[in-house]
Write a protein that holds these residues in place. Structure first.
Motif, short mmCIF file in Angstrom:
data_model
loop_
_atom_site.label_atom_id
_atom_site.label_comp_id
_atom_site.label_asym_id
_atom_site.label_seq_id
_atom_site.Cartn_x
_atom_site.Cartn_y
_atom_site.Cartn_z
N VAL A 120 44.10 39.51 39.13
CA VAL A 120 43.63 38.09 39.14
C VAL A 120 43.48 37.62 37.65
O VAL A 120 43.32 38.02 36.85
N GLN A 124 41.06 32.40 36.44
CA GLN A 124 39.99 32.43 37.40
C GLN A 124 38.50 32.64 36.84
O GLN A 124 37.69 32.29 37.41
N TRP A 125 38.57 34.00 36.07
CA TRP A 125 37.24 34.30 35.53
C TRP A 125 36.75 33.24 34.53
O TRP A 125 35.62 33.03 34.97
N SER A 128 35.76 30.06 36.69
CA SER A 128 34.02 30.39 37.30
C SER A 128 32.94 30.54 36.39
O SER A 128 32.09 29.82 36.92
N THR A 138 30.79 35.99 39.78
CA THR A 138 32.16 35.72 39.53
C THR A 138 32.98 36.81 40.36
O THR A 138 34.08 36.67 41.16
N VAL A 142 34.50 35.33 43.83
CA VAL A 142 35.77 34.72 43.31
C VAL A 142 37.04 35.76 43.26
O VAL A 142 37.88 35.60 43.91
N GLN A 146 40.12 37.66 46.48
CA GLN A 146 41.58 37.52 46.14
C GLN A 146 41.94 38.86 45.92
O GLN A 146 43.33 39.12 46.22
#
Length: 223
Positions: A120, A124-125, A128, A138, A142, A146
């Motif tokens: 990922v 994205q981390w 979030s 997260t 999130v 995924q």
């Protein structure tokens, strides 16, 4: 041709041993479902715990994963079945088979989930966290969704592989389909019971194979 049919497709013998083989089929399905559910769930939990980067805990997880991936399932099964009674732990052959095969699946599943988590994108981390979500939020809301989506195809293939290994339970006297078929073969002096077992395995694996094909198509990479 007539001798072949008599040896492998003898309807009289098949009818005689069908109830026994059917009972073994039920045991095989029960074992497979128990292994799949437990193994996939445990693998996911281990991957999520590993994401917290607690070094001593991660070492233990990596040791568990490497050990159960390196050793053949049959070897682990025999060690557990014959070794645990010496340390005062007594479990049925079915439970031992379930624990061993689920642990093997969990070891492979953990690595697959972990690969999904680390794949990922770092953005994205960061995105979030910038919205006020904590690390755990997260990870759960999130990253994990995924990661699971990306790991469905390899997990499906691993599930099929471990389901085939349920036949190893016959070594520790679990009355699964292969054991029953082999016993029936010895009594009947005819391989027709093994033919029924083969048909039973097809009934189990064909839906799994079709599901694997659908999943691979559904989540295939497209240009």
């Amino acid at each position: 041709m007539e001798r072949f049919l008599d040896q492998f497709f003898n309807l009289e013998i098949m009818a005689r041993y069908l109830p026994d083989v059917a009972a073994g089929f039920v045991v095989t399905v029960q074992l497979a479902l128990s292994v799949i559910v437990t193994g996939l769930a445990l693998g996911l939990v281990l991957a999520m715990v590993r994401a917290f980067q607690i070094r001593p805990v991660n070492w233990l997880i990596i040791l568990f994963v490497d050990l159960f991936r390196a050793l053949p399932p049959l070897v682990i099964l025999i060690i557990f079945y014959f070794g645990l009674p010496f340390v005062g732990i007594t479990m049925s052959a079915f439970v031992i088979s379930w624990v061993v095969l689920a642990s093997v699946l969990a070891a492979f599943a953990e690595e697959i989930y972990w690969a999904g988590i680390t794949s990922v994108n770092k953005g994205q981390w960061e995105a979030s966290r910038s919205t006020g979500l904590g690390f755990t939020q997260t990870l759960f809301y999130v990253v994990i969704p995924q990661a699971i989506r990306m790991t469905i195809p390899p997990l499906t293939n691993r599930t099929i592989a471990i389901t085939k290994n349920t036949a190893l339970a016959s070594v520790v006297t679990v009355e699964e389909m292969l054991t029953v078929a082999q016993t029936s073969l010895a009594y009947a002096a005819n391989t027709s019971p093994l033919t029924m077992a083969a048909i039973g395995y097809l009934l189990i694996f064909f839906p799994l194979t079709m599901a694997s094909r659908w999943v691979e198509t559904r989540y295939a990479w497209k240009r």
